[in-house]
Write a protein that holds these residues in place. Structure first.
Motif, PDB file in Angstrom:
ATOM      1  N   GLU A   1      23.151  21.336 -12.077  1.00 59.32           N
ATOM      2  CA  GLU A   1      22.800  20.797 -13.390  1.00 59.32           C
ATOM      3  C   GLU A   1      22.178  19.419 -13.262  1.00 59.32           C
ATOM      4  N   GLU A   2      22.685  18.614 -12.337  1.00 54.81           N
ATOM      5  CA  GLU A   2      22.132  17.276 -12.142  1.00 54.81           C
ATOM      6  C   GLU A   2      20.704  17.351 -11.615  1.00 54.81           C
ATOM      7  N   ARG A   3      20.446  18.314 -10.743  1.00 53.92           N
ATOM      8  CA  ARG A   3      19.086  18.504 -10.218  1.00 53.92           C
ATOM      9  C   ARG A   3      18.136  18.889 -11.348  1.00 53.92           C
ATOM     10  N   LEU A   4      18.597  19.742 -12.267  1.00 54.39           N
ATOM     11  CA  LEU A   4      17.768  20.129 -13.402  1.00 54.39           C
ATOM     12  C   LEU A   4      17.498  18.938 -14.315  1.00 54.39           C
ATOM     13  N   ARG A   5      18.520  18.120 -14.533  1.00 57.11           N
ATOM     14  CA  ARG A   5      18.335  16.935 -15.371  1.00 57.11           C
ATOM     15  C   ARG A   5      17.350  15.970 -14.726  1.00 57.11           C
ATOM     16  N   ASP A   6      17.443  15.809 -13.415  1.00 56.89           N
ATOM     17  CA  ASP A   6      16.496  14.943 -12.705  1.00 56.89           C
ATOM     18  C   ASP A   6      15.074  15.470 -12.842  1.00 56.89           C
ATOM     19  N   ALA A   7      14.920  16.781 -12.721  1.00 56.53           N
ATOM     20  CA  ALA A   7      13.595  17.391 -12.848  1.00 56.53           C
ATOM     21  C   ALA A   7      13.046  17.188 -14.253  1.00 56.53           C
ATOM     22  N   ASP A   8      13.905  17.379 -15.264  1.00 55.78           N
ATOM     23  CA  ASP A   8      13.474  17.183 -16.652  1.00 55.78           C
ATOM     24  C   ASP A   8      13.066  15.735 -16.893  1.00 55.78           C
ATOM     25  N   ARG A   9      13.851  14.804 -16.357  1.00 54.07           N
ATOM     26  CA  ARG A   9      13.526  13.383 -16.533  1.00 54.07           C
ATOM     27  C   ARG A   9      12.208  13.047 -15.856  1.00 54.07           C
ATOM     28  N   SER A  10      12.005  13.562 -14.656  1.00 59.63           N
ATOM     29  CA  SER A  10      10.766  13.291 -13.935  1.00 59.63           C
ATOM     30  C   SER A  10       9.557  13.847 -14.678  1.00 59.63           C
ATOM     31  N   GLN A  11       9.679  15.076 -15.167  1.00 62.18           N
ATOM     32  CA  GLN A  11       8.567  15.672 -15.899  1.00 62.18           C
ATOM     33  C   GLN A  11       8.299  14.922 -17.199  1.00 62.18           C
ATOM     34  N   GLY A  12       9.355  14.492 -17.879  1.00 65.23           N
ATOM     35  CA  GLY A  12       9.173  13.719 -19.099  1.00 65.23           C
ATOM     36  C   GLY A  12       8.481  12.393 -18.835  1.00 65.23           C
ATOM     37  N   THR A  13       8.858  11.746 -17.741  1.00 70.90           N
ATOM     38  CA  THR A  13       8.229  10.479 -17.360  1.00 70.90           C
ATOM     39  C   THR A  13       6.749  10.691 -17.036  1.00 70.90           C
ATOM     40  N   ILE A  14       6.459  11.755 -16.315  1.00 71.38           N
ATOM     41  CA  ILE A  14       5.070  12.068 -15.959  1.00 71.38           C
ATOM     42  C   ILE A  14       4.243  12.352 -17.208  1.00 71.38           C
ATOM     43  N   LEU A  15       4.784  13.138 -18.121  1.00 74.78           N
ATOM     44  CA  LEU A  15       4.059  13.487 -19.343  1.00 74.78           C
ATOM     45  C   LEU A  15       3.772  12.249 -20.185  1.00 74.78           C
ATOM     46  N   ALA A  16       4.727  11.334 -20.276  1.00 77.48           N
ATOM     47  CA  ALA A  16       4.511  10.109 -21.049  1.00 77.48           C
ATOM     48  C   ALA A  16       3.428   9.248 -20.408  1.00 77.48           C
ATOM     49  N   ALA A  17       3.469   9.129 -19.091  1.00 77.97           N
ATOM     50  CA  ALA A  17       2.455   8.345 -18.390  1.00 77.97           C
ATOM     51  C   ALA A  17       1.081   8.996 -18.507  1.00 77.97           C
ATOM     52  N   ALA A  18       1.045  10.313 -18.370  1.00 74.53           N
ATOM     53  CA  ALA A  18      -0.225  11.037 -18.479  1.00 74.53           C
ATOM     54  C   ALA A  18      -0.784  10.955 -19.895  1.00 74.53           C
ATOM     55  N   ARG A  19       0.088  11.031 -20.889  1.00 73.60           N
ATOM     56  CA  ARG A  19      -0.354  10.896 -22.283  1.00 73.60           C
ATOM     57  C   ARG A  19      -1.087   9.570 -22.492  1.00 73.60           C
ATOM     58  N   ASP A  20      -0.522   8.485 -21.992  1.00 74.03           N
ATOM     59  CA  ASP A  20      -1.151   7.178 -22.151  1.00 74.03           C
ATOM     60  C   ASP A  20      -2.476   7.103 -21.393  1.00 74.03           C
ATOM     61  N   GLU A  21      -2.503   7.675 -20.206  1.00 78.40           N
ATOM     62  CA  GLU A  21      -3.730   7.661 -19.393  1.00 78.40           C
ATOM     63  C   GLU A  21      -4.832   8.478 -20.056  1.00 78.40           C
ATOM     64  N   PHE A  22      -4.511   9.681 -20.499  1.00 78.02           N
ATOM     65  CA  PHE A  22      -5.517  10.526 -21.147  1.00 78.02           C
ATOM     66  C   PHE A  22      -5.973   9.916 -22.470  1.00 78.02           C
ATOM     67  N   ALA A  23      -5.058   9.267 -23.184  1.00 82.99           N
ATOM     68  CA  ALA A  23      -5.433   8.649 -24.458  1.00 82.99           C
ATOM     69  C   ALA A  23      -6.413   7.499 -24.240  1.00 82.99           C
ATOM     70  N   LEU A  24      -6.257   6.782 -23.150  1.00 80.78           N
ATOM     71  CA  LEU A  24      -7.145   5.646 -22.861  1.00 80.78           C
ATOM     72  C   LEU A  24      -8.476   6.078 -22.266  1.00 80.78           C
ATOM     73  N   PHE A  25      -8.452   7.051 -21.370  1.00 80.92           N
ATOM     74  CA  PHE A  25      -9.642   7.364 -20.579  1.00 80.92           C
ATOM     75  C   PHE A  25     -10.193   8.763 -20.800  1.00 80.92           C
ATOM     76  N   GLY A  26      -9.495   9.590 -21.582  1.00 80.01           N
ATOM     77  CA  GLY A  26      -9.935  10.964 -21.748  1.00 80.01           C
ATOM     78  C   GLY A  26      -9.667  11.769 -20.499  1.00 80.01           C
ATOM     79  N   LEU A  27      -9.909  13.074 -20.584  1.00 79.35           N
ATOM     80  CA  LEU A  27      -9.664  13.935 -19.431  1.00 79.35           C
ATOM     81  C   LEU A  27     -10.571  13.559 -18.268  1.00 79.35           C
ATOM     82  N   GLY A  28     -11.831  13.301 -18.559  1.00 79.56           N
ATOM     83  CA  GLY A  28     -12.774  13.010 -17.473  1.00 79.56           C
ATOM     84  C   GLY A  28     -12.488  11.711 -16.753  1.00 79.56           C
ATOM     85  N   GLY A  29     -12.071  10.685 -17.495  1.00 81.45           N
ATOM     86  CA  GLY A  29     -11.861   9.381 -16.880  1.00 81.45           C
ATOM     87  C   GLY A  29     -10.462   9.148 -16.351  1.00 81.45           C
TER      88      GLY A  29
END
Length: 220
Positions: free
Chosen positions: A14-42
């Motif tokens: 269960e802890e491994r699953l929680r770690d995976a969920d946290r990592s994916q959530g962190t990645i999605l938040a960072a990617a959201r900000d990056e895509f919002a600033l630069f678009g998919l191409g940039g």
């Protein structure tokens, strides 16, 4: 259990699953900000990894490539707004109040989440192919249209709404009235010589949108 095999303790799994969920959530938040600033191409995976504070290989492990990551960000963005809409409890309001609340919410959400609008702009530049490939995105949006149809039907039955209103067209109008104004506020402000993002102008816009939507559905 087969002799010689060892099952991972449930708490550890269960802890491994929680770690995976946290990592994916962190990645999605960072990617959201990056895509919002630069678009998919940039957008750059190196910068996303840096924003997330994670190894870039972990991003590829979870999301395969930048295209799949962009699709996942879009799905999460729709999930966020749909979950926020569910908290409105529109089914408990009168039909007219429910529609007004949805207009107010949409306007406020777009104001508070400008990254959502820029992500939509980027998705449209790529002809929404990431959404077309996403069954999840369609599944996330269907309940809202079903709820809106129920609100319209309740209004028709109690005599407050006219019949024959398409819930999809109505929602596009609700979203479009906010989206166009906010996405184009710089050019519109320059053309008309008015600060359309001033507090008074924003309140006037919200009042106008409520009048337009309710004026369309209410019986004379």
């Amino acid at each position: 259990m087969t002799r010689g095999t060892r099952r991972e303790p449930a708490p550890a799994a269960e802890e491994r699953l929680r770690d995976a969920d946290r990592s994916q959530g962190t990645i999605l938040a960072a990617a959201r900000d990056e895509f919002a600033l630069f678009g998919l191409g940039g957008a750059r995976m190196d910068r996303i990894a840096e924003r997330a504070g994670l190894n870039k290989r972990l991003i590829y492990y979870y999301f395969e490539d930048k295209e799949k990551l962009f699709q996942a960000v879009l799905e999460q963005s729709y999930r966020d707004i749909r979950e926020a809409e569910q908290q409105l409890n529109l089914q408990e309001l009168t039909p007219a109040d429910a529609l007004r609340r949805l207009v107010e919410f949409t306007w406020s959400y777009y104001l508070e989440h400008p990254e959502f609008l820029t992500l939509l702009n980027s998705a449209n530049l790529h002809r929404a192919r990431h959404l077309q490939e996403s069954r999840r995105a369609r599944e996330l949006n269907s309940p809202l249209i079903e709820l809106l149809a129920q609100i319209l039907e309740r209004g028709r039955k109690d005599g407050s709404f006219r019949g024959g209103v398409d819930p999809v067209q109505l929602y596009i109008s609700i979203a479009g009235l906010s989206y166009f104004y906010l996405s184009n506020n710089h050019t519109l402000s320059a053309i008309f010589g008015r600060d359309l993002m001033a507090a008074k102008a924003r309140q006037e816009r919200l009042s106008h949108m409520c009048d337009v939507i309710l004026g369309y559905v209410l019986r004379d």
